[in-house]
Scaffold this motif. Structure first.
Motif, PDB file in Angstrom:
ATOM      1  N   ASP A  50     -13.452   8.632   8.986  1.00  0.00           N
ATOM      2  CA  ASP A  50     -14.399   7.864   8.190  1.00  0.00           C
ATOM      3  C   ASP A  50     -13.719   7.324   6.934  1.00  0.00           C
ATOM      4  O   ASP A  50     -13.186   8.093   6.140  1.00  0.00           O
ATOM      5  N   HIS A  51     -13.738   6.016   6.757  1.00  0.00           N
ATOM      6  CA  HIS A  51     -13.041   5.399   5.624  1.00  0.00           C
ATOM      7  C   HIS A  51     -13.591   5.868   4.283  1.00  0.00           C
ATOM      8  O   HIS A  51     -12.831   6.206   3.369  1.00  0.00           O
ATOM      9  N   GLN A  52     -14.896   5.917   4.168  1.00  0.00           N
ATOM     10  CA  GLN A  52     -15.494   6.268   2.886  1.00  0.00           C
ATOM     11  C   GLN A  52     -15.195   7.711   2.510  1.00  0.00           C
ATOM     12  O   GLN A  52     -14.891   8.025   1.353  1.00  0.00           O
ATOM     13  N   ALA A  53     -15.265   8.610   3.489  1.00  0.00           N
ATOM     14  CA  ALA A  53     -14.961  10.019   3.227  1.00  0.00           C
ATOM     15  C   ALA A  53     -13.497  10.192   2.823  1.00  0.00           C
ATOM     16  O   ALA A  53     -13.164  11.001   1.952  1.00  0.00           O
ATOM     17  N   LEU A  54     -12.603   9.415   3.460  1.00  0.00           N
ATOM     18  CA  LEU A  54     -11.187   9.485   3.113  1.00  0.00           C
ATOM     19  C   LEU A  54     -10.939   8.956   1.708  1.00  0.00           C
ATOM     20  O   LEU A  54     -10.208   9.568   0.912  1.00  0.00           O
ATOM     21  N   MET A 163     -17.389  16.773  11.062  1.00  0.00           N
ATOM     22  CA  MET A 163     -18.398  15.708  11.121  1.00  0.00           C
ATOM     23  C   MET A 163     -18.478  14.945   9.806  1.00  0.00           C
ATOM     24  O   MET A 163     -18.743  13.745   9.795  1.00  0.00           O
ATOM     25  N   SER A 164     -18.203  15.649   8.685  1.00  0.00           N
ATOM     26  CA  SER A 164     -18.237  14.971   7.385  1.00  0.00           C
ATOM     27  C   SER A 164     -17.116  13.953   7.251  1.00  0.00           C
ATOM     28  O   SER A 164     -17.184  13.061   6.400  1.00  0.00           O
ATOM     29  N   MET A 165     -16.079  14.064   8.076  1.00  0.00           N
ATOM     30  CA  MET A 165     -14.969  13.107   8.073  1.00  0.00           C
ATOM     31  C   MET A 165     -15.054  12.142   9.248  1.00  0.00           C
ATOM     32  O   MET A 165     -14.130  11.385   9.511  1.00  0.00           O
ATOM     33  N   GLY A 166     -16.174  12.210   9.991  1.00  0.00           N
ATOM     34  CA  GLY A 166     -16.341  11.325  11.140  1.00  0.00           C
ATOM     35  C   GLY A 166     -15.598  11.784  12.376  1.00  0.00           C
ATOM     36  O   GLY A 166     -15.375  10.998  13.301  1.00  0.00           O
ATOM     37  N   LEU A 167     -15.203  13.057  12.407  1.00  0.00           N
ATOM     38  CA  LEU A 167     -14.404  13.584  13.510  1.00  0.00           C
ATOM     39  C   LEU A 167     -15.179  14.641  14.285  1.00  0.00           C
ATOM     40  O   LEU A 167     -16.110  15.259  13.768  1.00  0.00           O
ATOM     41  N   VAL A 168     -14.764  14.857  15.540  1.00  0.00           N
ATOM     42  CA  VAL A 168     -15.388  15.875  16.386  1.00  0.00           C
ATOM     43  C   VAL A 168     -14.298  16.596  17.178  1.00  0.00           C
ATOM     44  O   VAL A 168     -13.212  16.059  17.415  1.00  0.00           O
ATOM     45  N   LEU A 169     -14.616  17.821  17.593  1.00  0.00           N
ATOM     46  CA  LEU A 169     -13.715  18.568  18.463  1.00  0.00           C
ATOM     47  C   LEU A 169     -13.858  18.069  19.893  1.00  0.00           C
ATOM     48  O   LEU A 169     -14.963  17.727  20.336  1.00  0.00           O
TER      49      LEU A 169
END
Length: 433
Positions: A50-54, A163-169
């Motif tokens: 996620d761009h915004q989280a980064l 999930m807060s970074m837009g990622l999943v396992l």
């Protein structure tokens, strides 16, 4: 316990550390007691960040944040078409590994706050258990702990954090296993191209060794990695069907050297020997194809050379020198010494990092390379250099006696050791004529 650091190298791993440090950290966490392992894989890590989280993590560096923001939104060219990038970092981008590390930074600290390991059995468990060991290298990580419930809880919290970074396992590649082979469905796990397994010892072996450990921890090259390596070697051999033997050897040697060096820190001798045997069969087929009507003895005599003490070698003699194929088994097995915990190349200890890496931003390349060559020891007194010591560069053969200013004629000494050597080399300076 984490192998992350404040800086990162160009490969995407923590600065000053390698994949071998991560493997050594895993060994340290399981060598005294078998444990459960969360072997996790992030689905499309580089594509989904996620761009915004980064950018929020870069809020303390406004100028850098602006540059990264523009770079992330620059888009990707596919032929003549420009595609916008709304999430993720470009695969193969020069700073994509660095940005992925920034995105995943802080996961371990958050996990420690959220999960309190327990100790005990059944309903008698208490929240005072041993800490969770978290080992990450770039976007690959494993989590190790003796309690199954703690590992399962960690998996849930990690999924929530990602999930807060837009990622999943990735469900198909994320599993909980056990390091000891006797556990049901436990096959160990693979990490960074290595296979980590623990095997129970026989009762007689335990009695002979007189140790408390009832298992053996073995780290070997992963089977898939060995298969890929052998396939690549086979492709190179097939590609050089009509080329000279020297050209084939020059293509194969860097590949063999690189793979065997990477796995020379673990239990690899069996894999090295097997690969040498398989490659010999490939080369025998390559030689026979070039001379189908010649006998096997003639083919061996043409393409293999006898070297005293080494047996038959695939090579050719040119101008008195032997150009030959390198064997995997020639690479010595040398155990890796793990970087000390919480160390960073930017901590100011240039003696430690120069001795380890052969480079440091605080001293010249000559100084760093000499420290690594001397393994951090003074050549005169054979004692380790310390932070407070004054180091001086010395010519082994003095320049007044014809010594050259080259690396082979240089060494690092303590200042007082240098004075003693100078007095020996030039007694007229010390008054002892």
């Amino acid at each position: 316990m984490s192998q992350t650091a404040t800086g990162f190298d160009r490969s995407g791993g923590p600065a000053g550390r390698s994949a071998h440090d991560a493997i050594a950290a895993i060994f340290s966490s399981i060598c005294h007691k078998p444990k459960y392992v969360l072997d996790a894989d992030i689905a499309k890590c580089f594509d989904r960040i996620d761009h915004q989280a980064l950018l929020t993590k870069l809020a303390t560096f406004p100028s850098l944040r602006g540059q990264i923001s523009n770079w992330l939104k620059a888009g990707v060219m596919d032929g003549d078409t420009l595609y916008p990038t709304l999430e993720g970092t470009p695969q193969g981008g020069v700073i994509s590994p660095l940005l992925a590390n920034i995105a995943l930074h802080g996961m371990e600290q958050w996990l420690k706050q959220e999960v309190k390991p327990k100790r005990g059995i059944g309903n008698h468990k208490m929240s005072i258990g041993n800490p969770v060991h978290f080992i990450r290298y770039a976007d690959d990580f494993v989590l190790v702990h003796e309690d199954l419930e703690t590992v399962q809880l960690c998996r849930e919290h990690i999924a929530s954090w990602l999930m807060s970074m837009g990622l999943v396992l990735k469900p198909s590649k994320t599993k909980i296993t056990h390091t000891l082979q006797t556990y049901e469905d436990s096959i160990g796990f693979d990490f960074l191209g290595f296979t980590i397994r623990q095997f129970p010892k026989e009762p007689d072996q335990i009695n002979q060794e007189k140790r408390r450990l009832r298992f053996t921890t073995l780290i070997k090259p992963a089977k898939e990695s060995a298969k890929r390596h052998y396939k690549r070697v086979g492709q190179l051999v097939d590609r050089h069907k009509s080329n000279s033997q020297v050209a084939l050897i020059n293509e194969l040697n860097p590949v063999i050297r690189g793979w065997s060096t990477y796995y020379s820190r673990v239990v690899s001798k069996e894999h090295f020997t097997k690969l040498d045997h398989l490659i010999f069969g490939k080369l025998k087929t390559w030689a026979k194809r070039r001379h189908p009507i010649k006998s096997v003895r003639w083919t061996y005599a043409k393409y293999w050379q006898m070297e005293k003490g080494k047996g038959w070698l695939f090579g050719v003699r040119l101008k008195g020198s032997l150009i030959r194929l390198r064997h995997h088994s020639e690479t010595p097995i040398i155990r890796h010494i793990k970087v000390q915990r919480n160390r960073s190349p930017y901590d100011g200890d240039w003696i430690y990092w120069s001795t380890r890496l052969g480079r440091s931003p605080q001293v010249s390349n000559r100084f760093s390379l000499l420290l690594k060559k001397q393994k951090g020891k003074c050549r005169h007194c054979n004692l380790f250099f310390r932070d407070e010591d004054i180091l001086e560069m010395d010519h082994i053969v003095p320049r007044l006696q014809g010594g050259k200013d080259v690396m082979t004629n240089l060494q690092l000494l303590h200042r007082h050791c240098h004075d003693k050597k100078t007095a020996t080399d030039r007694p007229e300076l010390s008054g002892k004529v």
